[in-house]
Design a protein around this motif. Structure first.
Motif, mmCIF file in Angstrom:
data_model
loop_
_atom_site.group_PDB
_atom_site.id
_atom_site.type_symbol
_atom_site.label_atom_id
_atom_site.label_comp_id
_atom_site.label_asym_id
_atom_site.label_seq_id
_atom_site.Cartn_x
_atom_site.Cartn_y
_atom_site.Cartn_z
ATOM 1 N N GLY A 27 -5.250 6.473 19.975
ATOM 2 C CA GLY A 27 -6.241 7.444 19.516
ATOM 3 C C GLY A 27 -7.097 6.920 18.387
ATOM 4 N N GLY A 28 -7.168 5.596 18.256
ATOM 5 C CA GLY A 28 -7.895 4.985 17.145
ATOM 6 C C GLY A 28 -6.928 4.190 16.294
ATOM 7 N N TYR A 29 -7.459 3.472 15.336
ATOM 8 C CA TYR A 29 -6.619 2.715 14.408
ATOM 9 C C TYR A 29 -7.391 2.640 13.108
ATOM 10 N N THR A 30 -7.224 3.678 12.294
ATOM 11 C CA THR A 30 -8.061 3.808 11.103
ATOM 12 C C THR A 30 -7.521 3.068 9.894
ATOM 13 N N VAL A 31 -6.241 2.720 9.913
ATOM 14 C CA VAL A 31 -5.621 2.192 8.707
ATOM 15 C C VAL A 31 -6.304 0.917 8.234
ATOM 16 N N GLN A 32 -6.769 0.100 9.152
ATOM 17 C CA GLN A 32 -7.432 -1.142 8.759
ATOM 18 C C GLN A 32 -8.706 -0.855 7.972
ATOM 19 N N LEU A 33 -9.521 0.053 8.490
ATOM 20 C CA LEU A 33 -10.749 0.405 7.776
ATOM 21 C C LEU A 33 -10.453 1.134 6.478
ATOM 22 N N GLU A 34 -9.466 2.000 6.491
ATOM 23 C CA GLU A 34 -9.156 2.770 5.288
ATOM 24 C C GLU A 34 -8.653 1.870 4.156
ATOM 25 N N PHE A 35 -8.056 0.737 4.505
ATOM 26 C CA PHE A 35 -7.540 -0.164 3.483
ATOM 27 C C PHE A 35 -8.553 -1.220 3.064
ATOM 28 N N GLY B 184 0.800 -1.226 0.000
ATOM 29 C CA GLY B 184 0.000 0.000 0.000
ATOM 30 C C GLY B 184 0.825 1.265 0.000
ATOM 31 N N GLY B 185 2.138 1.126 0.070
ATOM 32 C CA GLY B 185 3.019 2.287 -0.022
ATOM 33 C C GLY B 185 3.042 3.153 1.212
ATOM 34 N N ILE B 186 2.837 2.561 2.410
ATOM 35 C CA ILE B 186 2.807 3.407 3.611
ATOM 36 C C ILE B 186 3.729 2.897 4.725
ATOM 37 N N MET B 187 4.679 2.003 4.413
ATOM 38 C CA MET B 187 5.608 1.548 5.448
ATOM 39 C C MET B 187 6.886 2.372 5.347
ATOM 40 N N PRO B 188 7.134 3.231 6.341
ATOM 41 C CA PRO B 188 8.251 4.179 6.244
ATOM 42 C C PRO B 188 9.611 3.486 6.192
ATOM 43 N N ALA B 189 10.526 4.129 5.483
ATOM 44 C CA ALA B 189 11.918 3.673 5.419
ATOM 45 C C ALA B 189 12.831 4.886 5.587
ATOM 46 N N ASP B 190 14.034 4.628 6.058
ATOM 47 C CA ASP B 190 15.049 5.679 6.199
ATOM 48 C C ASP B 190 14.492 6.897 6.934
ATOM 49 N N ASN B 191 13.948 6.661 8.110
ATOM 50 C CA ASN B 191 13.381 7.727 8.945
ATOM 51 C C ASN B 191 12.333 8.539 8.196
ATOM 52 N N TRP B 192 11.457 7.848 7.487
ATOM 53 C CA TRP B 192 10.310 8.454 6.823
ATOM 54 C C TRP B 192 10.687 9.321 5.611
ATOM 55 N N GLY C 197 4.334 2.935 12.676
ATOM 56 C CA GLY C 197 4.813 2.761 11.317
ATOM 57 C C GLY C 197 3.775 2.790 10.223
ATOM 58 N N TYR C 198 2.978 3.849 10.178
ATOM 59 C CA TYR C 198 1.963 3.988 9.130
ATOM 60 C C TYR C 198 2.010 5.426 8.613
ATOM 61 N N ASP C 199 2.412 5.611 7.367
ATOM 62 C CA ASP C 199 2.511 6.959 6.820
ATOM 63 C C ASP C 199 1.109 7.513 6.564
ATOM 64 N N PRO C 200 0.701 8.577 7.247
ATOM 65 C CA PRO C 200 -0.648 9.107 7.079
ATOM 66 C C PRO C 200 -0.931 9.666 5.689
ATOM 67 N N ARG C 201 0.099 9.886 4.896
ATOM 68 C CA ARG C 201 -0.157 10.381 3.548
ATOM 69 C C ARG C 201 -0.862 9.344 2.689
ATOM 70 N N GLY C 202 -0.826 8.076 3.134
ATOM 71 C CA GLY C 202 -1.538 7.025 2.420
ATOM 72 C C GLY C 202 -2.694 6.442 3.192
ATOM 73 N N ALA C 203 -2.961 7.015 4.366
ATOM 74 C CA ALA C 203 -4.107 6.621 5.197
ATOM 75 C C ALA C 203 -4.379 7.805 6.110
ATOM 76 N N LYS C 204 -5.094 8.794 5.572
ATOM 77 C CA LYS C 204 -5.148 10.120 6.194
ATOM 78 C C LYS C 204 -5.725 10.114 7.605
ATOM 79 N N GLY C 205 -6.555 9.133 7.927
ATOM 80 C CA GLY C 205 -7.089 9.097 9.282
ATOM 81 C C GLY C 205 -6.010 8.928 10.330
ATOM 82 N N MET C 206 -4.891 8.296 9.961
ATOM 83 C CA MET C 206 -3.816 8.068 10.918
ATOM 84 C C MET C 206 -3.143 9.368 11.348
ATOM 85 N N ALA C 207 -3.281 10.436 10.562
ATOM 86 C CA ALA C 207 -2.747 11.735 10.981
ATOM 87 C C ALA C 207 -3.448 12.215 12.249
ATOM 88 N N LEU C 208 -4.765 12.017 12.313
ATOM 89 C CA LEU C 208 -5.508 12.375 13.516
ATOM 90 C C LEU C 208 -5.184 11.432 14.664
#
Length: 500
Positions: A463-471, A258-266, A438-449
């Protein structure tokens, strides 16, 4: 104190002042038990009720609050849970931690619903709790030992007693701000509760686990509900499929693809070519020793005992690594090999430090090094380029013992960035002083909140775990900026209710 059990609660709260040795009991607040669901809620309630505003996290007045929920220690799947609440030395705010294993069931069989430690002992002690209260025992000989030897020696010394033990390692003794507690091989991990315990000169909490279970309000109805919950877990395609086979490592394939697993310190995302070396099938084929539960009873056996069988890290063994550990000690540091990650995970558990915070802080230091903000003179001769697995493993140990450049890593990335300055603050990956998941919010915007508004800082689920629903929900656009608040609130409430 006479208390009447009610609906799986004993109705008893135990206070232990480790400085004076005095103990006292008070009746459980029944309204709080109803309104603040489970051990996580009760821990927060008692912390805010009793902690004086302005209390410093490492002062004797701070509290370590251990609590179970109404399902803890029952036969319901996933009920082997316990929660801890305290004021965090990382964030300066409320924090909590959740663990599986024996602690939650033992707490319920101790005759208490909540155990609260306060004060500071003059010399190292451990606290033994049973149905009739608490006893402080000398732990001077245990000080300096890792978490596994500590548990082993206490059990040998208390031969004949059935004990569930949670303890600190060398990281907690040295007040590393992200030190954690370890029970068996499970962690009460985030926000630095191990430093709080270390500041109290408490090496361990040992709870007698052979007492009676708290009586249920309606045993027949409960048994039917527990059977149904077990049947649903066995029928669920995730808990009986990827989770059972790979544990949380199953998430690696999802986030990498999904392109949201950070590498090299994001600075970038993990590629599929890199990430495939960390997938669950590789873990099972090359490293798996045994499938185990995170705590009985549970049909999933989502925890994995792993061992490195060859190469420079041969002999390393751990329960894990979990997804977040693979991100923090792996991809975040530019490392795409499970062997050094298993080695570092083992060390974190032995020394009692949080894998996420130490890994993200090392990744931050690596970016500083590659940008010229740190030199080899600063690092004590360590080549801190991304991908240097030996450097990562060395710094895990050095951070726990606060030796060499590890003293800087032990600060956490917020404090280290404040010291380095020169713009490094913008790539120190934390919120409220706690390193992010380890979830980049740019590919799962709910994770920013989730990261920005979670109660304990950079946690991926408090504070929630939106990435599962968003995917997995077609109706939800994971890239959309709007419409995420209801998802965050719903997942936050769900996770809080089911935390223990």
């Amino acid at each position: 104190m006479e208390a009447t059990p009610r609906g799986s609660w004993w109705g008893r709260v135990l206070f232990v002042d480790v400085g004076t040795g005095e103990t006292r009991e008070e009746a459980l607040d029944w309204d709080a038990a109803r309104d603040f669901i489970g051990g996580r809620g009760l821990g927060a309630y008692y912390l805010f009720k009793h902690l004086v505003p302005g209390t410093r996290p490492l002062s004797p007045q701070n509290m370590l609050i251990f609590a179970g929920g109404p399902m803890s220690g029952t036969s319901c799947p996933g009920s082997a849970r316990a929660a801890l609440a305290t004021k965090s030395p990382q964030s300066g705010l409320y924090t909590f931690a959740i663990t599986g294993g024996e602690l939650g069931p033992a707490l319920k069989r101790s005759g208490y619903d909540v155990i609260i430690l306060t004060g500071r002992a003059e010399k190292p002690v451990y606290v033994e709790v049973g149905p009739n209260g608490a006893t402080l025992r000398d732990a001077s000989h245990l000080w300096g030992l890792d978490t596994q030897l500590t548990q082993e020696l206490i059990k040998k010394e208390r031969r004949g007693e059935e004990l569930a033990i949670t303890c600190i390692g060398q990281g907690g003794e040295r007040l590393v701000p992200y030190a954690c507690l370890i029970n068996e091989r499970r962690a009460l991990g985030r926000g630095g509760p191990g430093a709080v315990m270390g500041s109290k000169n408490v090496k361990a909490l040992a709870i007698k686990k052979d007492g009676p279970a708290a009586p249920l309000a309606d045993p027949a109805t409960y048994r039917e509900a527990a059977r149904e919950a077990t049947a649903q877990c066995r029928a669920n395609p995730f808990t009986s499929g990827p989770l059972k086979a790979y544990g949380t490592v199953s998430t690696v394939a999802v986030t990498v693809n999904g392109g949201i697993m950070p590498a090299d310190n994001w600075q970038r995302m993990t590629t599929v070519e890199e990430g495939k070396n960390l997938f669950g099938d590789v873990l099972r084929e090359k490293f798996l020793a045994k499938d185990v539960t995170s705590g009985d009873p549970c049909p999933s056996k989502c925890s994995k005992l792993t061992v490195v069988r060859e190469g420079p890290y041969a002999g390393a063994a751990t329960e894990g690594p979990e997804y977040e550990t693979i991100y923090a000690l792996g991809t975040g540091c530019g490392i795409f090999d499970l062997a050094p990650i298993i080695e570092a995970d083992m060390m974190c558990d032995l020394y009692g430090i949080d894998t996420m915070s130490v890994g993200v802080t090392i990744a931050f230091a690596m970016e500083c090094y590659e940008k010229g903000l740190l030199t080899m003179e600063d690092t004590g001769g360590i080549d801190l380029r991304f991908g240097n697995a030996d450097a990562m493993v060395k710094l895990v140990r050095d951070a726990a013992f606060r030796q060499g450049f590890g003293e800087k890593i032990a600060m956490g990335c917020r404090e280290l960035a404040a010291e380095i300055g020169r713009g490094s603050e913008v790539f120190a990956m934390h919120t409220k002083g706690v390193e992010v998941g380890g979830y980049d919010p740019r590919g799962a915007k709910g994770m920013a909140l989730v990261f920005g508004c979670g109660p304990r800082g950079g946690c991926h689920h408090a504070g929630g775990y939106t990435v599962q629903l968003e995917f997995t929900t077609p109706e939800i656009d994971r890239f959309a900026d709007s419409g995420k608040v209801p998802i965050v609130v719903m997942t936050r409430n769900r996770r809080a209710a089911a935390a223990d």
